[in-house]
Design a protein around this motif. Sequence first.
Motif, PDB file in Angstrom:
ATOM      1  N   LEU A 406       0.826  -1.200   0.000  1.00  0.00           N
ATOM      2  CA  LEU A 406       0.000   0.000   0.000  1.00  0.00           C
ATOM      3  C   LEU A 406       0.866   1.258   0.000  1.00  0.00           C
ATOM      4  N   LEU A 407       1.970   1.231   0.760  1.00  0.00           N
ATOM      5  CA  LEU A 407       2.870   2.381   0.766  1.00  0.00           C
ATOM      6  C   LEU A 407       3.515   2.581  -0.598  1.00  0.00           C
ATOM      7  N   ALA A 408       3.822   1.486  -1.306  1.00  0.00           N
ATOM      8  CA  ALA A 408       4.396   1.618  -2.642  1.00  0.00           C
ATOM      9  C   ALA A 408       3.411   2.322  -3.581  1.00  0.00           C
ATOM     10  N   ARG A 409       2.132   1.957  -3.508  1.00  0.00           N
ATOM     11  CA  ARG A 409       1.126   2.639  -4.329  1.00  0.00           C
ATOM     12  C   ARG A 409       0.995   4.106  -3.897  1.00  0.00           C
ATOM     13  N   LEU A 410       1.045   4.354  -2.596  1.00  0.00           N
ATOM     14  CA  LEU A 410       0.936   5.722  -2.098  1.00  0.00           C
ATOM     15  C   LEU A 410       2.148   6.558  -2.522  1.00  0.00           C
ATOM     16  N   HIS A 411       3.301   5.935  -2.600  1.00  0.00           N
ATOM     17  CA  HIS A 411       4.498   6.623  -3.094  1.00  0.00           C
ATOM     18  C   HIS A 411       4.307   7.059  -4.545  1.00  0.00           C
ATOM     19  N   ALA A 412       3.727   6.189  -5.366  1.00  0.00           N
ATOM     20  CA  ALA A 412       3.453   6.555  -6.754  1.00  0.00           C
ATOM     21  C   ALA A 412       2.464   7.717  -6.831  1.00  0.00           C
ATOM     22  N   THR A 413       1.484   7.717  -5.935  1.00  0.00           N
ATOM     23  CA  THR A 413       0.532   8.833  -5.900  1.00  0.00           C
ATOM     24  C   THR A 413       1.239  10.134  -5.533  1.00  0.00           C
ATOM     25  N   THR A 414       2.157  10.081  -4.578  1.00  0.00           N
ATOM     26  CA  THR A 414       2.894  11.279  -4.176  1.00  0.00           C
ATOM     27  C   THR A 414       3.733  11.813  -5.321  1.00  0.00           C
ATOM     28  N   LEU A 415       4.375  10.928  -6.078  1.00  0.00           N
ATOM     29  CA  LEU A 415       5.158  11.363  -7.238  1.00  0.00           C
ATOM     30  C   LEU A 415       4.260  12.010  -8.290  1.00  0.00           C
ATOM     31  N   ARG A 416       3.067  11.482  -8.456  1.00  0.00           N
ATOM     32  CA  ARG A 416       2.150  12.079  -9.427  1.00  0.00           C
ATOM     33  C   ARG A 416       1.735  13.484  -8.982  1.00  0.00           C
ATOM     34  N   LEU A 417       1.505  13.653  -7.698  1.00  0.00           N
ATOM     35  CA  LEU A 417       1.186  14.989  -7.194  1.00  0.00           C
ATOM     36  C   LEU A 417       2.346  15.945  -7.424  1.00  0.00           C
ATOM     37  N   ALA A 418       3.583  15.459  -7.267  1.00  0.00           N
ATOM     38  CA  ALA A 418       4.752  16.297  -7.525  1.00  0.00           C
ATOM     39  C   ALA A 418       4.834  16.681  -8.993  1.00  0.00           C
ATOM     40  N   ALA A 419       4.525  15.726  -9.886  1.00  0.00           N
ATOM     41  CA  ALA A 419       4.553  16.023 -11.316  1.00  0.00           C
ATOM     42  C   ALA A 419       3.503  17.066 -11.678  1.00  0.00           C
ATOM     43  N   GLU A 420       2.345  16.981 -11.062  1.00  0.00           N
ATOM     44  CA  GLU A 420       1.315  17.982 -11.317  1.00  0.00           C
ATOM     45  C   GLU A 420       1.763  19.346 -10.826  1.00  0.00           C
ATOM     46  N   GLY A 421       2.473  19.379  -9.699  1.00  0.00           N
ATOM     47  CA  GLY A 421       2.963  20.658  -9.191  1.00  0.00           C
ATOM     48  C   GLY A 421       4.015  21.268 -10.092  1.00  0.00           C
ATOM     49  N   ASP A 422       4.853  20.428 -10.757  1.00  0.00           N
ATOM     50  CA  ASP A 422       5.874  20.951 -11.653  1.00  0.00           C
ATOM     51  C   ASP A 422       5.269  21.660 -12.849  1.00  0.00           C
ATOM     52  N   GLY A 423       4.051  21.311 -13.211  1.00  0.00           N
ATOM     53  CA  GLY A 423       3.430  21.941 -14.368  1.00  0.00           C
ATOM     54  C   GLY A 423       2.743  23.238 -14.051  1.00  0.00           C
ATOM     55  N   THR A 424       2.798  23.652 -12.787  1.00  0.00           N
ATOM     56  CA  THR A 424       2.131  24.887 -12.383  1.00  0.00           C
ATOM     57  C   THR A 424       3.065  26.064 -12.598  1.00  0.00           C
ATOM     58  N   THR A 425       2.590  27.079 -13.293  1.00  0.00           N
ATOM     59  CA  THR A 425       3.399  28.260 -13.546  1.00  0.00           C
ATOM     60  C   THR A 425       3.283  29.224 -12.389  1.00  0.00           C
ATOM     61  N   GLY A 426       4.300  30.098 -12.251  1.00  0.00           N
ATOM     62  CA  GLY A 426       4.258  31.100 -11.194  1.00  0.00           C
ATOM     63  C   GLY A 426       3.152  32.097 -11.452  1.00  0.00           C
ATOM     64  N   ILE A 427       2.586  32.645 -10.413  1.00  0.00           N
ATOM     65  CA  ILE A 427       1.491  33.603 -10.500  1.00  0.00           C
ATOM     66  C   ILE A 427       2.016  34.942 -10.021  1.00  0.00           C
ATOM     67  N   ARG A 428       1.797  35.963 -10.799  1.00  0.00           N
ATOM     68  CA  ARG A 428       2.233  37.305 -10.428  1.00  0.00           C
ATOM     69  C   ARG A 428       1.163  37.949  -9.569  1.00  0.00           C
ATOM     70  N   THR A 429       1.538  38.329  -8.405  1.00  0.00           N
ATOM     71  CA  THR A 429       0.586  38.927  -7.472  1.00  0.00           C
ATOM     72  C   THR A 429       1.095  40.285  -7.034  1.00  0.00           C
ATOM     73  N   ALA A 430       0.220  41.042  -6.423  1.00  0.00           N
ATOM     74  CA  ALA A 430       0.599  42.365  -5.930  1.00  0.00           C
ATOM     75  C   ALA A 430       1.606  42.221  -4.815  1.00  0.00           C
ATOM     76  N   ALA A 431       2.721  42.927  -4.947  1.00  0.00           N
ATOM     77  CA  ALA A 431       3.778  42.830  -3.940  1.00  0.00           C
ATOM     78  C   ALA A 431       3.424  43.682  -2.739  1.00  0.00           C
ATOM     79  N   PRO A 432       3.879  43.308  -1.549  1.00  0.00           N
ATOM     80  CA  PRO A 432       3.631  44.137  -0.370  1.00  0.00           C
ATOM     81  C   PRO A 432       4.414  45.428  -0.452  1.00  0.00           C
ATOM     82  N   PRO A 433       4.017  46.473   0.267  1.00  0.00           N
ATOM     83  CA  PRO A 433       4.733  47.745   0.222  1.00  0.00           C
ATOM     84  C   PRO A 433       6.181  47.561   0.637  1.00  0.00           C
ATOM     85  N   ALA A 434       7.075  48.291  -0.042  1.00  0.00           N
ATOM     86  CA  ALA A 434       8.496  48.189   0.269  1.00  0.00           C
ATOM     87  C   ALA A 434       8.799  48.958   1.538  1.00  0.00           C
TER      88      ALA A 434
END
Length: 709
Positions: A406-434
């Motif tokens: 079960l842990l081996a299957r869960l490890h594969a799920t964790t890697l898939r979540l990591a792969a999905e995160g790698d495809g996420t682009t950065g988001i430009r947001t309003a910067a806090p006051p300097a």
Amino acid sequence: MDAYREQDQAGPPPPPGGGEPWGAETAWGDAVLDAVFTQSDIGVHVLDTELRIVRVNAVVAGIHGIPADRVLGMPAVEAYAAYAGVRIDDAVLREVLATGRSAADLLVAGHSPGVEHTEHVYSASAHRLQDSRGRVLGVVITSTDVTDRERAQDRLRLLHDAHERIGTGLDVERTARELVDVTVPEFAASVVVALTDAVFRGQDPALQSRDTVPLLRCAATGRTEHGPEVPEAGAVLLPGIFGDRLPTAEGPFPPAAPGAGPATRLVVPLTVRGQIFGAVAFQRLDDAEPYGTEDRALADALASRTANCLENALRFTREHIVMTALQSWPQPREEAAQSAVDVARRHRPGGSGAGSWCDVIPLPGARVALVVGQVESPGPGAVATMSRLRTAVHSLTTLDLDPHELLARLHATTLRLAAEGDGTTGIRTAAPPAPAGVPEAAPLLDAGAAATGPRLAPAAPAAPHPTAGCTIAVHDPVDGRLDIAGAGASLLVVVHPDGTADSRPLDDGPLLGGEGPPFACATLFLPEGSTLCLASAGEGPRAEDLMAALAHPERDPEAMADDVERLLAPDRVLLLARTRHLPPGELAEWDVPYDLSAVGTARAHVEDRLRRWKHPADPFTVTLVVSELVTNALRYGAAPVTLRLIADGPSLTCEVTDAGQAAPHLRHAKAVDEGGRGLLICASLADNWGVRYTDEGKTVWAELGGDGA
């Protein structure tokens, strides 16, 4: 001074070797003196050795408002205190007279006659006067009005102080209080911060509207000893001191309240990207210096800083609510479905969103899975990953896998979540006051800065790959077998009924999403009444303290959990389970001869046992399911074959175990087929069915409800 000038005019004979005559030098000196005393914009004050005023130039007499005809001959300390409100340090001037060392850039404050509320700051330098023979004549003081420079520096210091002190917490009322503490009395004699009712309740603020006026409540106030009166906290302020409408970008400074000077009060909105969080009112005393353009720009910068901190506080509140909901445990009634262990849970929230979880999952055959895990790198992302991994664990347990599989299957799920995160682009947001001191701080003090929009920050770097630690233990109450597997370093202690404890029943293994399988695993056979202590990864506790808390295993699991919880760091979860064994009246088992003629005998055994148990399950349905499972094992499996009945409350589990490894599968037989309907019949009559594999073979099981369905 005239005497000194006559002495210069009757000076020594012309210098030898030619050059201009001494009379020409005297003329130059007269011209310089006339320029200094009549044309220079730097104040000049000449004092004698008794520090009495001998002469002042036109700047002192005109711009500074000091009457020259009245102060000549007066002690400088008395004259300037009386006519300019300036306190002169007599000791400094006497030190200049005595030592000859000049005193430069001394800051003194005062006010012009008739405008006592307008304070000016001067930079003064004192130098000793002496003639050509070294005789001390007095002191000359030069002064320059540096009010604008000092006020600009004060505004920068106040803005820097605001960036340091506003937003230290993630509570909206605390943030409002910090704005008051920063600005009283440095910027205002009284300050009132009001927030919208939605912000008080932790909801998203509404977009600004010209037609509607949100309800404002007083969040924080402050005043000096003689400052204007302020309302009580929680009071409704519209209509009231903020007028009948909130300030907007087009008109951020509404008219003053009745009785206040038109420029001694400022009202500034607390807005971020069109969302209005509230407003802040600054007010000085009626006879104080009015707010100017630079003050208004500073007030807008302070409000912008506060509004951004309020937005962060609200975002944290919402995320904390979501994290709490995601990390909430099942209600105790959900654990009533299993009777293999007595469970006590604990969770010490620390507010960081550590992504820790624990679960007690009922399994077929009266077994139970105990799960404890924690996602690394706390935060909202960790809680989201935890929720997905937790769902995956619940889904994978339906496959009847061994814990390490079960842990081996869960490890594969964790890697898939990591792969999905790698495809996420950065988001430009309003910067806090300097913060103050950087080049962006100066425009904040410009009146036009209020109209500028939020700055765009560079894209945030990608989040690190999610990794997690997880321990899974499957307990079988039939024989006390405990199968354990672990990823990472979780706390696991087994306490036996006699008080002995095993603090290292399992070695540490690689993290999920890290190096991967193989994971550490072990199999134990525990006597009834053993206690399992599982906790998510984290610091401590000390081994001796933990063993002391787990001593006396005869205690109730809840009491033991209370003692262990005190030793755990925040954001960790604890799961204590006291094992049970099935009593003889809930378990029946028969060896089935490897002969198809034994099917009838198996049905007879089942009918007899149901009658003796007085079980509510329908005997015909149960015997039909048993008949099909035993027949399937005798035809396609291998000896030995074992039939087991487990009564777990109103439900009944039928298990047939054989030594074969062939996987049974559901078929949809044709109308003319003579076989192939066994598993289809079981699937139709049973609530659930499945197969689990062991090193010795496989077990096909079916669960039937008490209503015989």
